[in-house]
Design a protein around this motif. Structure first.
Motif, PDB file in Angstrom:
ATOM      1  N   LEU A 169       0.843  -1.191   0.000  1.00 55.49           N
ATOM      2  CA  LEU A 169       0.000   0.000   0.000  1.00 55.49           C
ATOM      3  C   LEU A 169       0.880   1.243   0.000  1.00 55.49           C
ATOM      4  CD1 LEU A 169      -2.740   1.524   0.425  1.00 55.49           C
ATOM      5  CD2 LEU A 169      -2.380   1.195   2.896  1.00 55.49           C
ATOM      6  N   SER A 170       0.590   2.191  -0.882  1.00 53.63           N
ATOM      7  CA  SER A 170       1.324   3.458  -0.906  1.00 53.63           C
ATOM      8  C   SER A 170       0.504   4.558  -0.245  1.00 53.63           C
ATOM      9  CB  SER A 170       1.652   3.879  -2.340  1.00 53.63           C
ATOM     10  OG  SER A 170       2.154   5.207  -2.353  1.00 53.63           O
ATOM     11  N   LEU A 171       1.110   5.226   0.729  1.00 55.10           N
ATOM     12  CA  LEU A 171       0.496   6.407   1.341  1.00 55.10           C
ATOM     13  C   LEU A 171       1.327   7.652   1.085  1.00 55.10           C
ATOM     14  CD1 LEU A 171      -0.682   5.061   4.830  1.00 55.10           C
ATOM     15  CD2 LEU A 171      -1.911   5.072   2.654  1.00 55.10           C
ATOM     16  N   THR A 172       2.366   7.531   0.270  1.00 55.58           N
ATOM     17  CA  THR A 172       3.278   8.659   0.084  1.00 55.58           C
ATOM     18  C   THR A 172       2.933   9.447  -1.168  1.00 55.58           C
ATOM     19  OG1 THR A 172       5.618   9.274   0.119  1.00 55.58           O
ATOM     20  CG2 THR A 172       5.017   7.448  -1.298  1.00 55.58           C
ATOM     21  N   ASP A 229      -2.351  14.544   3.254  1.00 52.44           N
ATOM     22  CA  ASP A 229      -2.066  13.863   1.994  1.00 52.44           C
ATOM     23  C   ASP A 229      -1.656  12.405   2.181  1.00 52.44           C
ATOM     24  OD1 ASP A 229      -2.296  16.078  -0.044  1.00 52.44           O
ATOM     25  OD2 ASP A 229      -0.862  16.982   1.315  1.00 52.44           O
ATOM     26  N   ALA A 230      -0.909  12.105   3.241  1.00 48.34           N
ATOM     27  CA  ALA A 230      -0.486  10.723   3.474  1.00 48.34           C
ATOM     28  C   ALA A 230      -1.501   9.966   4.335  1.00 48.34           C
ATOM     29  CB  ALA A 230       0.897  10.688   4.132  1.00 48.34           C
ATOM     30  N   LEU A 231      -1.751  10.466   5.540  1.00 51.95           N
ATOM     31  CA  LEU A 231      -2.616   9.744   6.471  1.00 51.95           C
ATOM     32  C   LEU A 231      -4.041   9.612   5.920  1.00 51.95           C
ATOM     33  CD1 LEU A 231      -1.942   8.458   9.191  1.00 51.95           C
ATOM     34  CD2 LEU A 231      -2.997  10.438  10.291  1.00 51.95           C
ATOM     35  N   ALA A 232      -4.530  10.677   5.292  1.00 46.91           N
ATOM     36  CA  ALA A 232      -5.894  10.618   4.757  1.00 46.91           C
ATOM     37  C   ALA A 232      -6.022   9.579   3.648  1.00 46.91           C
ATOM     38  CB  ALA A 232      -6.314  11.988   4.241  1.00 46.91           C
ATOM     39  N   ARG A 233      -4.916   9.249   2.982  1.00 46.03           N
ATOM     40  CA  ARG A 233      -4.967   8.197   1.959  1.00 46.03           C
ATOM     41  C   ARG A 233      -5.329   6.842   2.573  1.00 46.03           C
ATOM     42  NH1 ARG A 233      -0.068   8.386  -2.506  1.00 46.03           N
ATOM     43  NH2 ARG A 233      -1.528   8.593  -4.249  1.00 46.03           N
ATOM     44  N   TYR A 234      -4.946   6.648   3.815  1.00 43.53           N
ATOM     45  CA  TYR A 234      -5.315   5.395   4.470  1.00 43.53           C
ATOM     46  C   TYR A 234      -6.836   5.309   4.620  1.00 43.53           C
ATOM     47  CZ  TYR A 234      -5.283   1.464   7.711  1.00 43.53           C
ATOM     48  OH  TYR A 234      -5.501   0.244   8.293  1.00 43.53           O
ATOM     49  N   GLY A 235      -7.472   6.438   4.874  1.00 42.26           N
ATOM     50  CA  GLY A 235      -8.925   6.456   4.946  1.00 42.26           C
ATOM     51  C   GLY A 235      -9.568   6.062   3.626  1.00 42.26           C
ATOM     52  N   ILE A 236      -8.998   6.536   2.518  1.00 39.89           N
ATOM     53  CA  ILE A 236      -9.518   6.162   1.201  1.00 39.89           C
ATOM     54  C   ILE A 236      -9.349   4.670   0.957  1.00 39.89           C
ATOM     55  CG2 ILE A 236      -9.247   6.494  -1.286  1.00 39.89           C
ATOM     56  CD1 ILE A 236      -8.381   9.343  -0.734  1.00 39.89           C
ATOM     57  N   PHE A 237      -8.159   4.155   1.289  1.00 37.76           N
ATOM     58  CA  PHE A 237      -7.899   2.725   1.114  1.00 37.76           C
ATOM     59  C   PHE A 237      -8.921   1.895   1.873  1.00 37.76           C
ATOM     60  CE2 PHE A 237      -5.695  -0.784   3.472  1.00 37.76           C
ATOM     61  CZ  PHE A 237      -5.771  -1.735   2.459  1.00 37.76           C
ATOM     62  N   ARG A 238      -9.164   2.231   3.129  1.00 34.94           N
ATOM     63  CA  ARG A 238     -10.099   1.458   3.933  1.00 34.94           C
ATOM     64  C   ARG A 238     -11.544   1.602   3.429  1.00 34.94           C
ATOM     65  NH1 ARG A 238      -8.089  -2.725   5.169  1.00 34.94           N
ATOM     66  NH2 ARG A 238      -6.382  -2.747   6.651  1.00 34.94           N
ATOM     67  N   GLU A 239     -11.860   2.758   2.875  1.00 34.41           N
ATOM     68  CA  GLU A 239     -13.187   2.960   2.300  1.00 34.41           C
ATOM     69  C   GLU A 239     -13.384   2.074   1.064  1.00 34.41           C
ATOM     70  OE1 GLU A 239     -15.768   6.865   1.096  1.00 34.41           O
ATOM     71  OE2 GLU A 239     -13.783   6.686   0.161  1.00 34.41           O
ATOM     72  N   CYS A 240     -12.350   1.998   0.223  1.00 33.62           N
ATOM     73  CA  CYS A 240     -12.458   1.250  -1.029  1.00 33.62           C
ATOM     74  C   CYS A 240     -12.287  -0.249  -0.841  1.00 33.62           C
ATOM     75  CB  CYS A 240     -11.401   1.745  -2.025  1.00 33.62           C
ATOM     76  SG  CYS A 240     -11.545   3.470  -2.492  1.00 33.62           S
ATOM     77  N   LEU A 241     -11.384  -0.651   0.042  1.00 32.24           N
ATOM     78  CA  LEU A 241     -11.036  -2.061   0.215  1.00 32.24           C
ATOM     79  C   LEU A 241     -11.008  -2.402   1.705  1.00 32.24           C
ATOM     80  CD1 LEU A 241      -8.137  -2.104  -2.411  1.00 32.24           C
ATOM     81  CD2 LEU A 241     -10.375  -3.190  -2.689  1.00 32.24           C
ATOM     82  N   PRO A 242     -12.159  -2.401   2.357  1.00 32.83           N
ATOM     83  CA  PRO A 242     -12.185  -2.530   3.821  1.00 32.83           C
ATOM     84  C   PRO A 242     -11.672  -3.858   4.356  1.00 32.83           C
ATOM     85  CG  PRO A 242     -14.400  -2.710   2.899  1.00 32.83           C
ATOM     86  CD  PRO A 242     -13.510  -2.260   1.785  1.00 32.83           C
ATOM     87  N   ASP A 243     -11.691  -4.898   3.547  1.00 34.89           N
ATOM     88  CA  ASP A 243     -11.319  -6.217   4.048  1.00 34.89           C
ATOM     89  C   ASP A 243      -9.951  -6.690   3.569  1.00 34.89           C
ATOM     90  OD1 ASP A 243     -13.829  -6.471   5.338  1.00 34.89           O
ATOM     91  OD2 ASP A 243     -14.740  -7.078   3.428  1.00 34.89           O
ATOM     92  N   VAL A 244      -9.233  -5.828   2.869  1.00 31.98           N
ATOM     93  CA  VAL A 244      -7.935  -6.222   2.300  1.00 31.98           C
ATOM     94  C   VAL A 244      -6.828  -5.977   3.319  1.00 31.98           C
ATOM     95  CG1 VAL A 244      -6.217  -5.685   0.522  1.00 31.98           C
ATOM     96  CG2 VAL A 244      -8.640  -5.862  -0.085  1.00 31.98           C
ATOM     97  N   SER A 245      -5.954  -6.949   3.502  1.00 33.98           N
ATOM     98  CA  SER A 245      -4.763  -6.783   4.333  1.00 33.98           C
ATOM     99  C   SER A 245      -3.556  -6.608   3.429  1.00 33.98           C
ATOM    100  CB  SER A 245      -4.564  -8.001   5.245  1.00 33.98           C
ATOM    101  OG  SER A 245      -4.416  -9.173   4.473  1.00 33.98           O
ATOM    102  N   VAL A 246      -2.539  -5.936   3.934  1.00 33.80           N
ATOM    103  CA  VAL A 246      -1.354  -5.648   3.125  1.00 33.80           C
ATOM    104  C   VAL A 246      -0.113  -6.210   3.806  1.00 33.80           C
ATOM    105  CG1 VAL A 246      -2.391  -3.578   2.131  1.00 33.80           C
ATOM    106  CG2 VAL A 246      -0.991  -3.372   4.188  1.00 33.80           C
ATOM    107  N   ASP A 247       0.920  -6.424   2.991  1.00 34.40           N
ATOM    108  CA  ASP A 247       2.179  -6.960   3.502  1.00 34.40           C
ATOM    109  C   ASP A 247       3.180  -5.870   3.861  1.00 34.40           C
ATOM    110  OD1 ASP A 247       1.664  -9.893   3.102  1.00 34.40           O
ATOM    111  OD2 ASP A 247       1.360  -9.189   1.048  1.00 34.40           O
ATOM    112  N   ALA A 248       2.989  -4.662   3.330  1.00 36.07           N
ATOM    113  CA  ALA A 248       3.875  -3.533   3.641  1.00 36.07           C
ATOM    114  C   ALA A 248       3.172  -2.248   3.247  1.00 36.07           C
ATOM    115  CB  ALA A 248       5.207  -3.660   2.910  1.00 36.07           C
ATOM    116  N   VAL A 249       3.548  -1.151   3.919  1.00 33.28           N
ATOM    117  CA  VAL A 249       2.999   0.176   3.632  1.00 33.28           C
ATOM    118  C   VAL A 249       4.167   1.120   3.374  1.00 33.28           C
ATOM    119  CG1 VAL A 249       1.587   2.085   4.469  1.00 33.28           C
ATOM    120  CG2 VAL A 249       1.031  -0.264   5.154  1.00 33.28           C
ATOM    121  N   VAL A 250       4.191   1.745   2.196  1.00 36.73           N
ATOM    122  CA  VAL A 250       5.212   2.742   1.888  1.00 36.73           C
ATOM    123  C   VAL A 250       4.698   4.084   2.390  1.00 36.73           C
ATOM    124  CG1 VAL A 250       6.596   3.851   0.104  1.00 36.73           C
ATOM    125  CG2 VAL A 250       5.967   1.430  -0.127  1.00 36.73           C
ATOM    126  N   VAL A 251       5.318   4.582   3.447  1.00 31.22           N
ATOM    127  CA  VAL A 251       4.857   5.811   4.089  1.00 31.22           C
ATOM    128  C   VAL A 251       6.028   6.424   4.850  1.00 31.22           C
ATOM    129  CG1 VAL A 251       4.084   4.564   6.174  1.00 31.22           C
ATOM    130  CG2 VAL A 251       3.095   6.801   5.607  1.00 31.22           C
TER     131      VAL A 251
END
Length: 401
Positions: free
Chosen positions: A157-160, A174-196
């Protein structure tokens, strides 16, 4: 901008134009080197909108829809001089619909997190940068090859995006709020790494408070991350609009702790280092503020939770323009705010937050040429306004019940 040596900062507008020109010219040449650059080839072209990226490579790129577009109507902002052109221009905004791109074998380039598809296309809509007229000026084209590629297996997941590595405002909006978008679009998806970005203490604190899971990878100028499955949320605040859903999400995700012992009247100091957007007459104004019960505060000296609590408890806030005012996000509706500007640099980013939260906001601009139509000329110019003028504007704000 903050990385430019102080002696060169007055040349910033010229350096910015040179930066854009070099990227444009470099891209013309470097895009032709793709066949010999291999996986480090710069993007061969770009799309203006992510829907076009999907249409061009449907087998590799998917768009997961989020919330709808948002039409924003604000103001008019109250201040001196009245009807300042920057605030008038910001009275209407359209924020695009939210989404998350899924890119198979996608690449994420540099500190700005430019998104590149396996077909060598720059998705410009999710990779925006400051002050560009189009994708051909993007800094991804400043070098003949992309930075060395590091493969990150699994789902990344990219938050940068631009500005998030070293600025509190951009990290939050710009970065943290992107996490909100990700969770809104894909609420059940888990990730292996976050670029932030997470090198700074406030970044790590915000990631923990907001519940952004690790492991975290630091975006770097000397690195291109290649992921088996790259997830890139849309940029939530590309035009500094502080969309209402962003402020609401941040306020819900980062609530105050309930403290009641914080000061009620705040003056945010930027110190006295020249060319830092400081308020020049601070020493003369401070005794007058102190008599009114103000407390001088450097938000950067507090933990993130302490900043949230302090602004949540404030009744009146006075400050020269700066990232510390991003914490207006956590104020109670009706909190009174007076923001000071140099004539050469008036920025609407904190007013848009104040409008979204419902604050009683005023601005005060120093005398001098406004340089209408050139909003980024004096980015670090100091603010010089007679203390009597500041005092009068503050009294007017505080007496307006």
């Amino acid at each position: 901008m903050s990385r430019i040596p102080p002696r060169l900062q007055p040349l910033w507008p010229l350096l910015k134009r040179l930066h854009r020109l070099l990227a444009h010219l470099g891209g013309v040449l470097f895009r032709r080197l793709g066949p010999v650059a291999g996986e480090r080839a710069v993007p061969r072209t770009a799309t203006e909108e992510s829907t076009a990226t999907v249409a061009g490579e449907p087998d590799a790129v998917t768009l997961h829809a989020g919330g709808p577009a948002e039409e924003l109507r604000r103001g008019p902002a109250v201040g001196s001089p009245p009807q300042h052109w920057v605030f008038v221009a910001g009275e209407r905004d359209t924020v695009p619909a939210r989404y998350t791109l899924e890119v198979t074998d996608g690449r994420l380039v540099g500190e700005w997190g430019a998104t590149v598809t396996p077909g060598g296309v720059l998705d410009y809509q999710s990779s925006g940068y400051f002050g560009l007229s189009g994708w051909r000026e993007h800094p991804v084209f400043l070098a003949p090859r992309l930075p060395p590629v590091e493969h990150v297996p699994g789902t990344v997941l990219s938050l940068t995006t631009r500005g998030t590595t070293g600025n509190y405002y951009h990290f939050l909006y710009d970065a943290l709020a992107r996490y909100g978008i990700f969770r809104e679009c894909l609420p059940d998806v888990s990730v292996d790494a976050v670029v932030v970005p997470h090198a700074a203490g406030y970044q790590r604190q915000l990631l923990e408070l907001a519940g952004v899971p690790g492991p975290h990878l630091q975006p770097r100028a000397d690195r291109t991350y290649r992921a088996d499955r790259l997830l890139v949320p849309s940029t939530p605040n590309q035009d500094l609009a502080a969309p209402h859903w962003v402020t609401n999400w941040l306020r819900e995700r980062l609530p105050p702790s309930g403290r009641t012992d914080t000061p009620r009247r705040l003056y945010l100091s930027r110190g006295q280092q020249p060319a830092s957007r400081r308020y020049v007459e601070e020493a003369a104004l401070w005794p007058r503020l102190e008599r009114r019960g103000f407390v001088s505060l450097d938000p950067g000296s507090l933990s993130v939770q302490e900043q949230i609590d302090t602004f949540a408890g404030a009744e009146v806030i006075l400050a020269p323009h700066g990232a510390g005012l991003t914490n207006l996000t956590f104020c109670r509706p009706g909190t009174k705010v007076l923001e000071l500007f140099a004539a050469t640099y008036v920025h609407l980013g904190l007013w848009t937050i104040a409008d979204a939260v419902g604050l009683d906001y005023r601005y005060l601009v120093a005398d001098g040429p406004s340089r209408e139509g050139r909003p980024m000329v004096g980015v670090l110019d100091d603010v010089s306004i007679p203390p009597e003028r500041v005092e009068a504007a503050l009294d007017d704000l505080m007496e307006d019940r």
